[in-house]
Design a protein around this motif. Structure first.
Motif, PDB file in Angstrom:
ATOM      1  N   TYR A  64       0.851  -1.197   0.000  1.00 29.88           N
ATOM      2  CA  TYR A  64       0.000   0.000   0.000  1.00 29.88           C
ATOM      3  C   TYR A  64       0.888   1.249   0.000  1.00 29.88           C
ATOM      4  CZ  TYR A  64      -4.091  -2.702   1.652  1.00 29.88           C
ATOM      5  OH  TYR A  64      -5.137  -3.578   1.789  1.00 29.88           O
ATOM      6  N   GLY A  65       0.361   2.285  -0.633  1.00 29.02           N
ATOM      7  CA  GLY A  65       1.033   3.587  -0.571  1.00 29.02           C
ATOM      8  C   GLY A  65       0.036   4.631  -0.104  1.00 29.02           C
ATOM      9  N   PRO A  66       0.451   5.897  -0.015  1.00 29.76           N
ATOM     10  CA  PRO A  66      -0.471   6.953   0.407  1.00 29.76           C
ATOM     11  C   PRO A  66      -1.662   7.070  -0.564  1.00 29.76           C
ATOM     12  CG  PRO A  66       1.790   7.770   0.212  1.00 29.76           C
ATOM     13  CD  PRO A  66       1.787   6.397  -0.353  1.00 29.76           C
ATOM     14  N   SER A  67      -2.847   7.376  -0.026  1.00 30.45           N
ATOM     15  CA  SER A  67      -4.046   7.467  -0.874  1.00 30.45           C
ATOM     16  C   SER A  67      -3.914   8.522  -1.963  1.00 30.45           C
ATOM     17  CB  SER A  67      -5.278   7.781  -0.023  1.00 30.45           C
ATOM     18  OG  SER A  67      -5.582   6.690   0.794  1.00 30.45           O
ATOM     19  N   ALA A  68      -3.213   9.594  -1.668  1.00 27.30           N
ATOM     20  CA  ALA A  68      -3.074  10.674  -2.660  1.00 27.30           C
ATOM     21  C   ALA A  68      -2.043  10.334  -3.729  1.00 27.30           C
ATOM     22  CB  ALA A  68      -2.698  11.976  -1.972  1.00 27.30           C
ATOM     23  N   GLY A  69      -1.241   9.309  -3.496  1.00 26.53           N
ATOM     24  CA  GLY A  69      -0.225   8.937  -4.482  1.00 26.53           C
ATOM     25  C   GLY A  69       1.166   8.980  -3.884  1.00 26.53           C
ATOM     26  N   GLY A  99      -6.296   5.468 -13.362  1.00 22.54           N
ATOM     27  CA  GLY A  99      -6.846   6.081 -14.579  1.00 22.54           C
ATOM     28  C   GLY A  99      -7.326   7.480 -14.246  1.00 22.54           C
ATOM     29  N   ALA A 100      -7.643   8.236 -15.302  1.00 24.38           N
ATOM     30  CA  ALA A 100      -8.094   9.620 -15.076  1.00 24.38           C
ATOM     31  C   ALA A 100      -9.588   9.701 -14.812  1.00 24.38           C
ATOM     32  CB  ALA A 100      -7.725  10.472 -16.288  1.00 24.38           C
ATOM     33  N   LYS A 101     -10.317   8.660 -15.192  1.00 26.10           N
ATOM     34  CA  LYS A 101     -11.774   8.658 -15.008  1.00 26.10           C
ATOM     35  C   LYS A 101     -12.186   8.975 -13.573  1.00 26.10           C
ATOM     36  CE  LYS A 101     -14.402   5.824 -18.213  1.00 26.10           C
ATOM     37  NZ  LYS A 101     -14.650   4.434 -18.606  1.00 26.10           N
ATOM     38  N   PRO A 102     -11.520   8.373 -12.560  1.00 27.11           N
ATOM     39  CA  PRO A 102     -11.923   8.698 -11.182  1.00 27.11           C
ATOM     40  C   PRO A 102     -11.802  10.185 -10.844  1.00 27.11           C
ATOM     41  CG  PRO A 102     -10.547   6.732 -11.196  1.00 27.11           C
ATOM     42  CD  PRO A 102     -10.494   7.304 -12.584  1.00 27.11           C
ATOM     43  N   ILE A 103     -10.979  10.918 -11.564  1.00 32.01           N
ATOM     44  CA  ILE A 103     -10.878  12.354 -11.257  1.00 32.01           C
ATOM     45  C   ILE A 103     -12.225  13.018 -11.548  1.00 32.01           C
ATOM     46  CG2 ILE A 103      -9.726  14.540 -11.857  1.00 32.01           C
ATOM     47  CD1 ILE A 103      -7.966  12.526 -10.244  1.00 32.01           C
ATOM     48  N   MET A 104     -12.861  12.628 -12.674  1.00 28.22           N
ATOM     49  CA  MET A 104     -14.187  13.232 -12.937  1.00 28.22           C
ATOM     50  C   MET A 104     -15.221  12.688 -11.959  1.00 28.22           C
ATOM     51  SD  MET A 104     -15.144  11.626 -16.700  1.00 28.22           S
ATOM     52  CE  MET A 104     -13.522  11.804 -17.390  1.00 28.22           C
ATOM     53  N   SER A 105     -15.172  11.380 -11.716  1.00 30.18           N
ATOM     54  CA  SER A 105     -16.178  10.789 -10.822  1.00 30.18           C
ATOM     55  C   SER A 105     -16.045  11.354  -9.408  1.00 30.18           C
ATOM     56  CB  SER A 105     -16.011   9.274 -10.769  1.00 30.18           C
ATOM     57  OG  SER A 105     -16.090   8.751 -12.062  1.00 30.18           O
ATOM     58  N   PHE A 106     -14.837  11.403  -8.895  1.00 33.34           N
ATOM     59  CA  PHE A 106     -14.646  11.839  -7.502  1.00 33.34           C
ATOM     60  C   PHE A 106     -14.971  13.325  -7.343  1.00 33.34           C
ATOM     61  CE2 PHE A 106     -11.248   8.312  -6.676  1.00 33.34           C
ATOM     62  CZ  PHE A 106     -12.247   7.350  -6.828  1.00 33.34           C
ATOM     63  N   ASN A 265     -11.528   5.611   0.681  1.00 30.07           N
ATOM     64  CA  ASN A 265     -12.745   4.802   0.777  1.00 30.07           C
ATOM     65  C   ASN A 265     -12.873   3.796  -0.354  1.00 30.07           C
ATOM     66  OD1 ASN A 265     -15.161   5.624   2.832  1.00 30.07           O
ATOM     67  ND2 ASN A 265     -13.683   7.275   2.609  1.00 30.07           N
ATOM     68  N   ILE A 266     -12.479   4.207  -1.556  1.00 32.39           N
ATOM     69  CA  ILE A 266     -12.776   3.357  -2.722  1.00 32.39           C
ATOM     70  C   ILE A 266     -11.592   2.501  -3.173  1.00 32.39           C
ATOM     71  CG2 ILE A 266     -13.501   3.396  -5.159  1.00 32.39           C
ATOM     72  CD1 ILE A 266     -15.452   5.558  -4.480  1.00 32.39           C
ATOM     73  N   ASN A 267     -10.419   3.099  -3.247  1.00 32.43           N
ATOM     74  CA  ASN A 267      -9.270   2.370  -3.812  1.00 32.43           C
ATOM     75  C   ASN A 267      -8.099   2.161  -2.852  1.00 32.43           C
ATOM     76  OD1 ASN A 267     -10.056   2.144  -6.711  1.00 32.43           O
ATOM     77  ND2 ASN A 267     -10.135   4.362  -6.520  1.00 32.43           N
ATOM     78  N   SER A 268      -8.118   2.782  -1.718  1.00 30.73           N
ATOM     79  CA  SER A 268      -6.964   2.840  -0.807  1.00 30.73           C
ATOM     80  C   SER A 268      -5.826   3.627  -1.451  1.00 30.73           C
ATOM     81  CB  SER A 268      -6.458   1.465  -0.377  1.00 30.73           C
ATOM     82  OG  SER A 268      -7.476   0.794   0.306  1.00 30.73           O
ATOM     83  N   CYS A 269      -5.319   3.113  -2.557  1.00 25.20           N
ATOM     84  CA  CYS A 269      -4.285   3.863  -3.294  1.00 25.20           C
ATOM     85  C   CYS A 269      -4.227   3.325  -4.714  1.00 25.20           C
ATOM     86  CB  CYS A 269      -2.922   3.713  -2.618  1.00 25.20           C
ATOM     87  SG  CYS A 269      -2.297   2.021  -2.662  1.00 25.20           S
ATOM     88  N   THR A 270      -3.482   4.012  -5.555  1.00 29.10           N
ATOM     89  CA  THR A 270      -3.291   3.555  -6.939  1.00 29.10           C
ATOM     90  C   THR A 270      -2.101   2.595  -6.965  1.00 29.10           C
ATOM     91  OG1 THR A 270      -4.143   5.669  -7.723  1.00 29.10           O
ATOM     92  CG2 THR A 270      -2.852   4.410  -9.295  1.00 29.10           C
ATOM     93  N   ASN A 271      -2.149   1.639  -7.890  1.00 26.26           N
ATOM     94  CA  ASN A 271      -1.055   0.662  -8.044  1.00 26.26           C
ATOM     95  C   ASN A 271       0.313   1.346  -7.914  1.00 26.26           C
ATOM     96  OD1 ASN A 271       1.066  -0.677  -9.512  1.00 26.26           O
ATOM     97  ND2 ASN A 271      -0.472  -2.089 -10.267  1.00 26.26           N
ATOM     98  N   VAL A 272       1.094   0.846  -6.922  1.00 30.37           N
ATOM     99  CA  VAL A 272       2.306   1.572  -6.529  1.00 30.37           C
ATOM    100  C   VAL A 272       3.456   1.392  -7.521  1.00 30.37           C
ATOM    101  CG1 VAL A 272       4.066   1.706  -4.718  1.00 30.37           C
ATOM    102  CG2 VAL A 272       1.640   1.683  -4.100  1.00 30.37           C
ATOM    103  N   PHE A 273       3.627   0.187  -8.057  1.00 28.35           N
ATOM    104  CA  PHE A 273       4.745   0.051  -9.005  1.00 28.35           C
ATOM    105  C   PHE A 273       4.447   0.762 -10.319  1.00 28.35           C
ATOM    106  CE2 PHE A 273       2.992  -3.388 -11.541  1.00 28.35           C
ATOM    107  CZ  PHE A 273       2.283  -4.197 -10.648  1.00 28.35           C
ATOM    108  N   SER A 274       3.155   0.858 -10.685  1.00 25.06           N
ATOM    109  CA  SER A 274       2.795   1.656 -11.877  1.00 25.06           C
ATOM    110  C   SER A 274       3.145   3.127 -11.639  1.00 25.06           C
ATOM    111  CB  SER A 274       1.301   1.587 -12.153  1.00 25.06           C
ATOM    112  OG  SER A 274       0.923   0.333 -12.575  1.00 25.06           O
TER     113      SER A 274
END
Ligand code: PLP
Length: 386
Positions: A64-69, A99-106, A265-274
């Protein structure tokens, strides 16, 4: 019998994935299909980015990494955005997402509820309308006019703003029209946003994809805009990384913590090695981007000339992204009929303009993310059925 939430019936979709599924089914039956429906570059992710991901895995970036990235990536994005936008962007204002889609959704989740209006481009990316309505808000289409090079009429836009309007979405370069909002229009839209205290979601995912001598201009640069603009960007298009699921937003102070909480709440964080590999995308050689755009420029001309040579079809020259959005009213078919005939009679998968909202009727979207040979073959197959 189980009942879904009422809200669920308000959720739309992205029909590109449905047409893709139908096309794949036809292929399974042995039919030859040319894919012009999906919005992803047909190039491979550059090798130095792939190598960085492998290294990140070997280096143990598997937790896991920080939720913000990852802070390393947010610093790199902040540097990149500061250079491109011409003002200082801080890592603290960035949230990295799958992905960028969550930026619009969130963003929409954090702002929109019943009784609130949000204005979005139509034809436009279908998820804007879908998410506004899912959150119970009122979606207000801003018509992009063919005779304004697929831009909105600013006076028309002004009339759409009410005391309930909270969010305005702009997208330049635009999917599906390939249009670019002129700087003078952006300035006027910014003025309207400030005067009416609107928050602006500026979808800049195609900012590296211009034809000719365009320099990307963000609406965030105008006075009073930085504190009210969310910039949506990511790696999917510029670096052919659609499958990696890597996007980000630059958020104003009042929103960044809220969107980070949604991420938790939704993803915890984005894939860390990506994320670690994405640093190489921004800081490594940009030659792949230049080369991709050279190829897209060639294909754009091929597709636009080809479409214009078809009976009943007229096509403007896209200024950005990698889509052509021809008017097909002269064929006598509706957009949906055209989509169906193209797929089942010609073996060409493309999208009805109505996949992008009601003002897309009379148009189709043709993605030119396919080889020159396939594009030429697609035009010739379409000619046969017309
Ligand atoms: N915004 C626009 C206008 C797009 O066309 C797309 C993808 O097609 C996205 C955002 C989402 O990008 P991603 O695949 O990174 O979620």
């Amino acid at each position: 019998m189980f009942e879904l939430s009422k809200r669920q019936s308000d959720l739309g979709t992205e029909t590109a994935f449905e047409v893709l599924a139908k096309a794949k089914e036809l292929e399974r039956q042995g039919k030859s299909i040319i894919h012009l429906e999906i919005g992803e570059p047909d190039f491979d992710t550059p090798k130095h980015i792939v190598d960085s991901a492998k290294k990140a895995l070997d280096d143990g970036f598997t937790h896991y990494g920080p939720s913000a990235g990852q802070i390393e990536l947010r610093e790199s994005i902040a540097k990149h955005q500061s250079q491109r936008q011409g003002y200082e962007v801080k890592p603290e204002n960035i949230v990295v997402t799958p992905g960028a889609k969550p930026i619009m959704s969130f963003t929409i989740m954090a702002l929109i509820e019943s009784g609130v209006e949000a204005i979005y481009p139509n034809p436009g990316f279908p998820i804007y309308q879908s998410m506004i309505e899912y959150m119970g808000g009122t979606s207000v289409p801003m018509k992009l006019e063919e005779n304004k090079a697929y831009n909105a009429d600013i006076q028309g836009l002004e009339k759409l703003i009410t005391d309930k309007t909270k969010l305005l979405i702009v997208n330049s370069p635009n999917n599906p029209c390939g249009s670019v909002i002129p700087e003078s229009d952006l300035e006027q839209i910014a003025k309207l946003a400030v005067e009416n205290n609107l928050i602006v979601l500026s979808d800049e995912i195609y900012k590296d994809m211009y034809y000719g001598d365009y320099d990307h201009v963000s609406i965030s640069k105008f006075p009073g805009m930085r504190e009210r603009t969310v910039i949506l960007d990511g790696f999917s298009k510029s670096y052919a990384m659609t499958g990696w699921r890597l996007g980000y937003g630059v958020f104003p102070d009042f929103l960044v913590g809220e969107v980070t909480r949604i991420m938790t709440n939704i993803n915890s964080c984005t894939n860390v090695f990506s994320q670690m590999a994405a640093i190489s995308a921004l800081e490594g050689s940009q030659e792949s981007v230049t080369k991709m755009m050279e190829e897209f420029t060639f294909r754009k001309d091929l597709v636009v000339d080809g479409l214009n040579s078809l009976n009943g079809v007229t096509c403007q020259d896209p200024k950005g992204a990698f889509y052509a959005f021809p008017n097909i009213t002269g064929t006598g078919m509706t957009s949906k009929e055209f989509e169906k005939a193209a797929l089942y009679e010609a073996g060409v998968a493309l999208l009805s303009g109505t996949s992008f909202g009601k003002y897309g009727d009379g148009y189709i979207r043709v993605s030119f993310a396919n080889s020159r040979e396939n594009l030429a073959e697609a035009i010739s197959r379409l000619r046969n059925i017309l």
